[in-house]
Scaffold this motif. Structure first.
Motif, PDB file in Angstrom:
ATOM      1  N   ASP A  29       1.871  13.848   0.772  1.00  0.00           N
ATOM      2  CA  ASP A  29       0.455  14.160   0.969  1.00  0.00           C
ATOM      3  C   ASP A  29      -0.394  12.948   1.307  1.00  0.00           C
ATOM      4  O   ASP A  29      -1.610  13.069   1.490  1.00  0.00           O
ATOM      5  N   GLY A  30       0.214  11.739   1.387  1.00  0.00           N
ATOM      6  CA  GLY A  30      -0.528  10.553   1.788  1.00  0.00           C
ATOM      7  C   GLY A  30      -1.327   9.895   0.694  1.00  0.00           C
ATOM      8  O   GLY A  30      -2.076   8.957   0.967  1.00  0.00           O
ATOM      9  N   VAL A  31      -1.186  10.335  -0.558  1.00  0.00           N
ATOM     10  CA  VAL A  31      -1.975   9.781  -1.663  1.00  0.00           C
ATOM     11  C   VAL A  31      -1.035   9.446  -2.817  1.00  0.00           C
ATOM     12  O   VAL A  31      -0.432  10.360  -3.392  1.00  0.00           O
ATOM     13  N   PRO A  32      -0.876   8.165  -3.184  1.00  0.00           N
ATOM     14  CA  PRO A  32      -0.068   7.815  -4.355  1.00  0.00           C
ATOM     15  C   PRO A  32      -0.794   8.199  -5.637  1.00  0.00           C
ATOM     16  O   PRO A  32      -2.024   8.327  -5.667  1.00  0.00           O
ATOM     17  N   GLU A  33      -0.033   8.356  -6.721  1.00  0.00           N
ATOM     18  CA  GLU A  33      -0.604   8.878  -7.953  1.00  0.00           C
ATOM     19  C   GLU A  33      -1.199   7.788  -8.852  1.00  0.00           C
ATOM     20  O   GLU A  33      -2.241   8.002  -9.478  1.00  0.00           O
ATOM     21  N   GLN A  34      -0.556   6.627  -8.948  1.00  0.00           N
ATOM     22  CA  GLN A  34      -0.980   5.612  -9.897  1.00  0.00           C
ATOM     23  C   GLN A  34      -1.952   4.630  -9.258  1.00  0.00           C
ATOM     24  O   GLN A  34      -1.949   4.420  -8.039  1.00  0.00           O
ATOM     25  N   ARG A  35      -2.754   3.975 -10.121  1.00  0.00           N
ATOM     26  CA  ARG A  35      -3.797   3.078  -9.625  1.00  0.00           C
ATOM     27  C   ARG A  35      -3.212   1.856  -8.933  1.00  0.00           C
ATOM     28  O   ARG A  35      -3.693   1.442  -7.877  1.00  0.00           O
ATOM     29  N   TRP A  36      -2.142   1.253  -9.517  1.00  0.00           N
ATOM     30  CA  TRP A  36      -1.583   0.050  -8.898  1.00  0.00           C
ATOM     31  C   TRP A  36      -0.963   0.378  -7.536  1.00  0.00           C
ATOM     32  O   TRP A  36      -0.975  -0.456  -6.618  1.00  0.00           O
ATOM     33  N   GLN A  37      -0.451   1.601  -7.403  1.00  0.00           N
ATOM     34  CA  GLN A  37       0.110   1.998  -6.111  1.00  0.00           C
ATOM     35  C   GLN A  37      -0.986   2.087  -5.053  1.00  0.00           C
ATOM     36  O   GLN A  37      -0.795   1.650  -3.907  1.00  0.00           O
ATOM     37  N   ARG A  38      -2.114   2.650  -5.438  1.00  0.00           N
ATOM     38  CA  ARG A  38      -3.226   2.707  -4.482  1.00  0.00           C
ATOM     39  C   ARG A  38      -3.774   1.320  -4.175  1.00  0.00           C
ATOM     40  O   ARG A  38      -4.267   1.063  -3.064  1.00  0.00           O
ATOM     41  N   ALA A  39      -3.677   0.408  -5.149  1.00  0.00           N
ATOM     42  CA  ALA A  39      -4.208  -0.942  -4.944  1.00  0.00           C
ATOM     43  C   ALA A  39      -3.386  -1.738  -3.934  1.00  0.00           C
ATOM     44  O   ALA A  39      -3.936  -2.577  -3.194  1.00  0.00           O
ATOM     45  N   VAL A  40      -2.075  -1.528  -3.884  1.00  0.00           N
ATOM     46  CA  VAL A  40      -1.224  -2.316  -2.977  1.00  0.00           C
ATOM     47  C   VAL A  40      -1.134  -1.699  -1.592  1.00  0.00           C
ATOM     48  O   VAL A  40      -0.550  -2.322  -0.693  1.00  0.00           O
ATOM     49  N   MET A  41      -1.707  -0.500  -1.394  1.00  0.00           N
ATOM     50  CA  MET A  41      -1.583   0.137  -0.088  1.00  0.00           C
ATOM     51  C   MET A  41      -2.176  -0.699   1.046  1.00  0.00           C
ATOM     52  O   MET A  41      -1.577  -0.775   2.133  1.00  0.00           O
ATOM     53  N   PRO A  42      -3.342  -1.380   0.875  1.00  0.00           N
ATOM     54  CA  PRO A  42      -3.841  -2.215   1.988  1.00  0.00           C
ATOM     55  C   PRO A  42      -2.888  -3.334   2.388  1.00  0.00           C
ATOM     56  O   PRO A  42      -2.869  -3.744   3.561  1.00  0.00           O
ATOM     57  N   LEU A  43      -2.080  -3.847   1.437  1.00  0.00           N
ATOM     58  CA  LEU A  43      -1.154  -4.930   1.761  1.00  0.00           C
ATOM     59  C   LEU A  43      -0.027  -4.468   2.674  1.00  0.00           C
ATOM     60  O   LEU A  43       0.619  -5.301   3.332  1.00  0.00           O
ATOM     61  N   LEU A  44       0.220  -3.142   2.712  1.00  0.00           N
ATOM     62  CA  LEU A  44       1.279  -2.644   3.586  1.00  0.00           C
ATOM     63  C   LEU A  44       0.910  -2.797   5.060  1.00  0.00           C
ATOM     64  O   LEU A  44       1.791  -2.721   5.927  1.00  0.00           O
ATOM     65  N   TRP A  45      -0.370  -2.996   5.353  1.00  0.00           N
ATOM     66  CA  TRP A  45      -0.803  -3.178   6.739  1.00  0.00           C
ATOM     67  C   TRP A  45      -0.735  -4.639   7.184  1.00  0.00           C
ATOM     68  O   TRP A  45      -1.135  -4.952   8.320  1.00  0.00           O
ATOM     69  N   ALA A  47       2.759   1.226   9.654  1.00  0.00           N
ATOM     70  CA  ALA A  47       2.476   2.664   9.626  1.00  0.00           C
ATOM     71  C   ALA A  47       3.617   3.443   8.990  1.00  0.00           C
ATOM     72  O   ALA A  47       3.389   4.359   8.187  1.00  0.00           O
ATOM     73  N   PHE A  48       4.850   3.085   9.340  1.00  0.00           N
ATOM     74  CA  PHE A  48       5.991   3.756   8.724  1.00  0.00           C
ATOM     75  C   PHE A  48       6.035   3.508   7.224  1.00  0.00           C
ATOM     76  O   PHE A  48       6.332   4.420   6.438  1.00  0.00           O
ATOM     77  N   LEU A  49       5.758   2.295   6.773  1.00  0.00           N
ATOM     78  CA  LEU A  49       5.764   1.997   5.341  1.00  0.00           C
ATOM     79  C   LEU A  49       4.724   2.824   4.597  1.00  0.00           C
ATOM     80  O   LEU A  49       4.988   3.351   3.509  1.00  0.00           O
ATOM     81  N   VAL A  50       3.526   2.963   5.179  1.00  0.00           N
ATOM     82  CA  VAL A  50       2.486   3.772   4.534  1.00  0.00           C
ATOM     83  C   VAL A  50       2.910   5.234   4.458  1.00  0.00           C
ATOM     84  O   VAL A  50       2.728   5.903   3.430  1.00  0.00           O
ATOM     85  N   VAL A  51       3.486   5.765   5.535  1.00  0.00           N
ATOM     86  CA  VAL A  51       3.933   7.160   5.539  1.00  0.00           C
ATOM     87  C   VAL A  51       5.007   7.388   4.488  1.00  0.00           C
ATOM     88  O   VAL A  51       4.950   8.343   3.701  1.00  0.00           O
ATOM     89  N   PHE A  52       6.008   6.505   4.456  1.00  0.00           N
ATOM     90  CA  PHE A  52       7.120   6.701   3.530  1.00  0.00           C
ATOM     91  C   PHE A  52       6.678   6.528   2.078  1.00  0.00           C
ATOM     92  O   PHE A  52       7.103   7.283   1.202  1.00  0.00           O
ATOM     93  N   ALA A  53       5.822   5.540   1.823  1.00  0.00           N
ATOM     94  CA  ALA A  53       5.421   5.254   0.448  1.00  0.00           C
ATOM     95  C   ALA A  53       4.562   6.365  -0.142  1.00  0.00           C
ATOM     96  O   ALA A  53       4.591   6.595  -1.358  1.00  0.00           O
ATOM     97  N   THR A  54       3.776   7.052   0.688  1.00  0.00           N
ATOM     98  CA  THR A  54       2.845   8.073   0.174  1.00  0.00           C
ATOM     99  C   THR A  54       3.267   9.494   0.520  1.00  0.00           C
ATOM    100  O   THR A  54       2.475  10.420   0.344  1.00  0.00           O
ATOM    101  N   PHE A  55       4.465   9.694   1.006  1.00  0.00           N
ATOM    102  CA  PHE A  55       4.920  11.026   1.389  1.00  0.00           C
ATOM    103  C   PHE A  55       4.962  11.935   0.161  1.00  0.00           C
ATOM    104  O   PHE A  55       5.339  11.499  -0.936  1.00  0.00           O
TER     105      PHE A  55
END
Length: 723
Positions: free
Chosen positions: A122-138, A112-120
């Protein structure tokens, strides 16, 4: 029911129960051993309080993740405390299942902390590859389940201090044991998720757009410091001060989040609520940090320190840190909403300043500078309105002065109009104001105070109220000075009007003198000479009746000239028959067709002498200029009476507006605009003497229309005699 309230109802009790359990067990039951309360009280508690508060003000996913992460940290700490105090459960066959709770809590907090810090923020990354790796943070959240089915022994949290290699795991699947090393590195130790999370945050902070870099910079630095602190804590635990560094890095995380709320609207906080929310969260965090700082010495020095000395130490630290807490809260409020004492002082001193401001320039300058300083604004502009509601001056002449320099003044040469004032730095192409307030006195809008962006943060509701208060206080002074300026302009106009009237009277006397000298006087001299000659001829008996007839005709001609001259001074028909009859008496002599319009009631009505005289000469002056300059084929005079006003409209179909004159009116009116002692100037002076009005406008479809309105009292009777 909203998601955030469900999360608050679930996570809040879990976190509070976990914290209470840890404090009771470590601080009360086992008070004589190394309790380790520093981590839950100093490291986790501020983050947990911040997370719970976020759920009360924001429904964003990021707020839920912070609350989830801090609650998981407390639950993990409670699990560690329970296992360390009850080591006999390690031999129970169900312990591998129970251990899943501890690993899942730690992994859930990490993810949870990794997701918060990575997307701080507004909680939404800008690039496609960043959004693609977000599930792996869990992935760390699955550590408990994955180790249960892949590892033949129990995998214990490294923070418990107990190895699980000697504890068999009967729930492991034999054909999945090959994945145990991968699960250990990727899920339990979380290296894959940490690397991916740092990669997302790092690329956003270093290589994102300028806006993204600005929004993530503070949080990225905070996380970098936290990583260094945790790395030292993990690999060099005996390093002096490493514990305090870890705690400080954890406290810095909510501080960075508060900064994101204030500057960039993190956690979907509305712009209008940012200042208020930041103040509440910061005060709450300051209170928690204060409590933690007060308890830290006693917590860190126990058990060597006994109960009484620990209490005395805690009390002393509380007293010493209380002024620091008050100072921090005061500084925070000043940073968010400005110096309240300074604003109150501005209100108190504004009245005195306005009283001592004798000139309009000085008053607006003082007012603009006081508002700028009181609200901590980048610039303040005060616009004044003309009597017809238009803006007082153009903006393209704005003076540019740095904050604190003398405010720039916008001059305007219209009579009775105050200049605009600007305080602070304002370019000619300055953006629109973020706040404004009208200067209202009675039912009249005198102008507007326009305020630029605040130097720090947004304007609060209290500051908007302060702006309205200042506007109300200043409106009376602006109205007074505006009235003074108008009276001064009217006094100047009155003086000029009197001079023009005196000059016109002098011109009229000279004209009469010239007409009498060159005309009637010469006729009378000739008649006297003729009479003397007739007397001589009569004595000689040579006088004839024809000569006497010629002398009689000359006398009649002189009488006619005298009557015409008297009619020019004051026509008898005006005194005998009234205004409409006097105007109609000149129709036959007017060089173009002239129509006089008036109803029967107005024809029979008599007005005061000054009104009738003024109206007659206004009509005669306007028609004279029409005949000379308008090149019209037709003219008309319309007289009406309405609501205590005599309304006279003189219209023609002539040349219309003369653009070269720079003013209103037809060719006749335009021509008289270029004269100083005749024409429209005389009309305006005569009408102004009776407090009337004159308007010159284009006539439809062509020509000019002069509209005169004179205030009148009750009408006099039609048969009223004139003396």
């Amino acid at each position: 029911m909203e998601r955030r309230w469900v999360c608050l109802a679930v996570l809040g009790p879990i976190g509070v129960a976990s914290l209470v359990y840890v404090v009771v067990v470590r601080g009360v039951i086992e008070a004589n051993v190394d309790h380790g309360l520093g981590w839950p009280l100093i490291g986790i508690l501020p983050m947990f309080v911040f997370g719970m508060w976020l759920l009360t003000v924001s429904s964003s996913r990021t707020a839920v993740f912070i609350a989830l992460a801090s609650t998981a940290l407390l639950a993990g700490s409670a699990y560690e405390t329970f296992v360390q105090r009850n080591t006999e459960i390690l031999a129970e066959p169900w312990f591998p299942l129970f251990n899943v709770l501890g690993l899942t809590a730690d992994g859930l907090a990490t993810a949870a902390f990794l997701v918060v810090f990575a997307t701080f923020p507004d909680g939404v990354p800008e690039q496609r590859w960043q959004r693609a790796v977000m599930p792996l943070l869990w992935l760390p959240a699955l550590a408990g389940v994955l180790t249960l089915i892949t590892t033949p022994h129990v995998v214990m949290s490294p923070f418990i201090g107990i190895s699980g290699e000697g504890i068999p795991n009967p729930y492991a699947v034999a054909w999945l044991e090959w994945a145990a090393p991968v699960v250990l590195v990727a899920a339990v130790q979380s290296w894959v998720a940490v690397a991916l999370g740092l990669a997302v945050l790092g690329t956003r902070a270093l290589f994102g757009s300028p806006e993204v870099r600005a929004r993530t910079r503070v949080m990225a630095v905070t996380i970098a410091v936290s990583i260094v602190a945790f790395a030292l804590w993990t690999f060099v635990p005996q390093l002096p001060g490493v514990d305090l560094l870890v705690y400080a890095s954890l406290i810095a995380v909510p501080i960075a989040a508060i900064h994101g709320i204030f500057r960039y609207g993190a956690f979907e906080i509305a712009p209008g609520d940012r200042g208020r929310m930041v103040e509440r969260s910061s005060n709450l965090l300051i209170t928690v940090i204060y409590a933690a700082a007060v308890a830290t010495p006693a917590v860190l020095l126990t058990p060597p320190l006994r109960t009484i000395p620990a209490i005395l130490l805690t009390t002393g630290v509380a007293v010493v840190l209380l002024p620091v807490r008050t100072w921090l809260q005061r500084r925070l409020h000043r940073a968010l909403f400005g110096d309240r004492n300074r604003q109150i002082a501005m209100l108190a001193g504004l009245g005195t300043q306005l009283e001592h401001a004798g000139e309009p320039h000085d008053l607006l300058a003082r007012l603009a500078e006081a508002v700028r300083l009181g609200l901590d604004a980048t610039w303040v502009r005060i616009r004044t309105s003309a009597t017809d509601g238009t803006a007082g001056a153009r903006v393209d002449g704005i003076a540019d002065g740095a904050a604190g320099d003398p405010p720039g003044i916008l001059p305007d040469d219209r009579p009775g109009l105050l200049p605009d004032a600007v305080a602070g730095r304002l370019d000619a192409d300055a953006p629109d104001p973020v706040e404004s307030c009208d200067l209202v006195h009675g039912d009249e809008v005198l102008g507007r105070i326009e305020v630029g962006p605040r130097r720090r943060g947004d304007y609060s509701d209290e500051e908007r109220t302060l702006l309205r208060t200042v506007a109300g206080q200043a409106a009376a002074s602006v109205a007074t000075l505006r009235l003074t300026a108008q009276l001064a302009a009217q006094l100047d106009e009155l003086s000029a009007s009197r001079q023009r009237l005196v000059a016109a009277q002098d011109d009229e006397r000279r004209r009469l003198e010239r007409d009498l000298h060159d005309g009637i006087q010469q006729d009378v001299v000739a008649q006297i000479a003729g009479l003397r000659l007739a007397r001589n001829r009569l004595q000689r008996g040579e006088l004839t009746a024809t000569e006497l007839t010629e002398l009689q005709d000359q006398a009649r001609a002189t009488l006619t000239d005298l009557r015409e001259l008297a009619r020019g001074i004051h026509p008898p028909v005006l005194s005998d028959n009234g205004l409409v009859a006097a105007v109609e008496s000149g129709v036959a002599r007017f060089p173009i067709p002239l129509e006089v319009e008036a109803d029967a009631a107005l024809r029979a009505e008599r007005f005061p002498d000054d009104v009738e005289t003024t109206a007659y000469y206004v009509v005669r002056e306007a028609l004279a200029n029409t005949a000379k300059h308008a090149h019209a084929a037709h003219a008309s005079v319309a007289l009406t009476r309405r609501n205590g006003t005599l309304r006279i409209a003189i219209s023609d179909d002539g040349c219309g507006i003369d653009e070269a004159s720079g003013g209103h009116g037809g060719a006749g009116a335009a021509a008289v605009l270029r004269t100083s002692h005749g024409g429209l100037a005389n009309i305006r002076d005569r009408v102004a003497a009776l407090r009337g009005t004159v308007r010159v406008a284009p006539n439809e479809p062509s020509g000019t229309r002069v509209l005169v309105e004179l205030p009148v009292a009750d009408p006099r009777g039609a048969g009223d005699p004139r003396g």
